[in-house]
Design a protein around this motif. Structure first.
Motif, short mmCIF file in Angstrom:
data_model
loop_
_atom_site.label_atom_id
_atom_site.label_comp_id
_atom_site.label_asym_id
_atom_site.label_seq_id
_atom_site.Cartn_x
_atom_site.Cartn_y
_atom_site.Cartn_z
N GLU A 1 -11.78 9.97 -0.32
CA GLU A 1 -12.85 10.03 0.22
C GLU A 1 -13.40 8.64 0.88
N ASN A 2 -12.61 7.61 0.06
CA ASN A 2 -13.16 6.35 0.79
C ASN A 2 -12.21 5.53 1.59
N SER A 3 -10.82 6.14 1.81
CA SER A 3 -10.04 5.15 2.70
C SER A 3 -9.43 6.11 3.38
N ARG A 4 -9.19 6.01 4.68
CA ARG A 4 -8.61 6.93 5.64
C ARG A 4 -7.12 6.41 5.57
N GLU A 5 -6.77 5.09 5.37
CA GLU A 5 -5.54 4.66 5.28
C GLU A 5 -4.86 5.29 4.15
N PHE A 6 -5.48 5.41 2.86
CA PHE A 6 -4.86 6.08 1.67
C PHE A 6 -4.38 7.51 2.24
N ALA A 7 -5.36 7.97 2.74
CA ALA A 7 -5.40 9.62 3.06
C ALA A 7 -4.32 9.67 4.11
N ASP A 8 -3.95 8.84 4.99
CA ASP A 8 -2.71 9.01 5.85
C ASP A 8 -1.51 8.84 5.16
N LEU A 9 -1.50 7.89 4.13
CA LEU A 9 -0.32 7.64 3.64
C LEU A 9 0.12 8.88 2.47
N TRP A 10 -1.03 9.36 2.05
CA TRP A 10 -0.87 10.46 0.87
C TRP A 10 -0.40 11.65 1.63
N ARG A 11 -0.70 12.00 2.99
CA ARG A 11 0.00 13.15 3.70
C ARG A 11 1.40 13.04 3.95
N ARG A 12 2.07 11.86 3.69
CA ARG A 12 3.43 11.53 4.02
C ARG A 12 4.21 12.18 2.81
N ARG A 13 3.63 12.20 1.67
CA ARG A 13 4.05 12.78 0.63
C ARG A 13 5.37 12.18 0.02
N ASP A 14 5.53 10.82 0.19
CA ASP A 14 6.44 9.82 -0.30
C ASP A 14 6.31 9.82 -1.84
N ALA A 15 7.27 10.08 -2.63
CA ALA A 15 7.15 9.92 -4.04
C ALA A 15 8.33 9.11 -4.69
N ARG A 16 8.04 7.98 -5.42
CA ARG A 16 9.11 7.29 -6.02
C ARG A 16 8.37 6.37 -7.30
N GLY A 17 8.96 6.31 -8.13
CA GLY A 17 8.53 5.30 -9.28
C GLY A 17 8.61 4.02 -8.95
N LYS A 18 7.98 3.02 -9.84
CA LYS A 18 8.11 1.67 -9.83
C LYS A 18 9.48 1.29 -10.01
N ALA B 1 0.81 -1.18 -0.04
CA ALA B 1 -0.01 -0.13 0.00
C ALA B 1 0.84 1.20 0.29
N ALA B 2 1.80 1.08 0.91
CA ALA B 2 2.63 2.49 0.93
C ALA B 2 3.46 2.83 -0.41
N ASN B 3 3.89 1.57 -1.15
CA ASN B 3 4.55 1.71 -2.51
C ASN B 3 3.79 2.14 -3.57
N VAL B 4 2.55 1.82 -3.59
CA VAL B 4 1.49 2.14 -4.53
C VAL B 4 1.31 3.55 -4.45
N VAL B 5 1.11 4.16 -3.15
CA VAL B 5 0.75 5.66 -2.86
C VAL B 5 2.09 6.43 -3.35
N ALA B 6 3.09 5.79 -2.94
CA ALA B 6 4.35 6.73 -3.39
C ALA B 6 4.41 6.73 -4.95
N GLY B 7 4.10 5.55 -5.51
CA GLY B 7 4.23 5.54 -7.02
C GLY B 7 3.07 6.50 -7.70
N PHE B 8 1.92 6.56 -7.18
CA PHE B 8 0.88 7.60 -7.68
C PHE B 8 1.27 8.93 -7.29
N ARG B 9 1.92 9.17 -6.12
CA ARG B 9 2.37 10.65 -5.80
C ARG B 9 3.30 11.02 -6.99
N PHE B 10 4.28 10.14 -7.45
CA PHE B 10 5.22 10.33 -8.52
C PHE B 10 4.53 10.58 -9.89
N LEU B 11 3.48 9.67 -10.22
CA LEU B 11 2.71 10.08 -11.34
C LEU B 11 1.99 11.28 -11.23
#
Length: 284
Positions: free
Chosen positions: A198-215, A169-179
């Motif tokens: 809107e549908n996942s508190r876990e996603f929102a928490d990870l998104w706020r970390r602002r990690d960004a990296r490609g696959k 989950a953390a990796n896919v959020v960081a990848g999406f931030r990169f995109l």
């Protein structure tokens, strides 16, 4: 006389564009091939004097808006536009794309030849655009038409499919931030981001970390319901024919249990496919 790489490129490219290519009349009195300077300036909606300075090397750092306009005026493809930006001292932002994406049929045909290698083709917002036969068998919950990011957070089955769901989950959020950083105004990216937030508190928490990296090269441990644990290495490749898309290839080391499991899964999938074809043949 052009005195810069930018000027030389502009001069050379306008010589390759016929007036009829851009909707201008052929007047038959041209001493040199291609477009005149004033025609390029008109098409790009800049002054003739400014365009002349660009060709002569007296202006070397045009804005991104000017470079985009010149790209359109000179009918540059994506590679030509990228080269124009590079010699103009800038990095281009991605060109706007429609909301509907399709996988390159030739790329998918190539991936279908890999009978021991699962492969997915992801769109610019992590939509699963296509998968080869083994890819569909391994990633049963990530069939074409689903979104990787949304599925990981909103499909309960994937929480038990990934042996280490938290890391996945953390990796896919960081990848999406990169995109998202490359295409912040893309409508599909904004839509996926809004739905996940809107549908996942876990996603929102990870998104706020602002990690960004490609696959990149990584190991995935998957718990497949039919063949058990799979340890796969991931390789990600950009699709040049469709900027923003990625070909994700998974492979197992030969001689391992995972390699044997992939062969078994491929055999099971082929058997089922044959049975379905046989059933259709009997009922048609």
């Amino acid at each position: 006389m052009a005195t810069s790489r930018l000027g030389e490129y502009l001069q050379g490219r306008r010589a390759q564009v016929a007036p009829s290519d851009v909707g201008l009349p052929e007047d038959g009195r041209r001493r040199v091939p291609g477009l005149r300077r004033e025609e390029v300036a008109m098409l790009a909606r800049i002054s003739v004097d400014y365009y002349l300075r660009l060709e002569q090397g007296r202006e070397r750092r045009p804005s991104s808006q000017v470079l985009d306009a010149l790209s359109d005026a000179l009918l540059l493809d994506d590679d030509g536009r990228l080269h124009l930006y590079r010699i103009g001292g800038m990095t281009p932002s991605p060109r706007h794309q429609g909301s509907i994406e399709h996988a390159d049929p030739q790329l998918l045909a190539l991936a279908e030849q890999w009978d021991r290698t699962p492969a997915l083709i992801l769109g610019r917002a992590y939509d699963v655009l296509a998968a080869n036969t083994l890819g569909r068998a391994v990633f049963d919950h990530l069939q074409p038409g689903t979104n990787l990011l949304l599925a990981i957070f909103l499909d309960p089955a994937l929480r038990s499919f990934y042996a280490d769901w938290e890391t996945a989950a953390a990796n896919v959020v960081a990848g999406f931030r990169f995109l998202e950083g490359a295409r912040p105004d893309d409508p599909r990216i904004r839509e996926v981001l809004r739905t996940a937030t809107e549908n996942s508190r876990e996603f929102a928490d990870l998104w706020r970390r602002r990690d960004a990296r490609g696959k990149s090269h990584a190991a995935k441990v998957l718990l497949h319901p039919e063949v058990g644990e799979l340890t796969l290495r991931l390789q990600a490749f950009d699709v040049r024919s469709a900027p923003g898309q990625q070909l994700i290839v998974y492979h197992a080391q030969e001689g391992t249990r995972t390699a044997d499991a992939l062969r078994l899964l491929g055999s099971l999938t082929a058997t089922r496919s044959g049975q379905r074809d046989d059933l259709r043949g009997r009922t048609s």
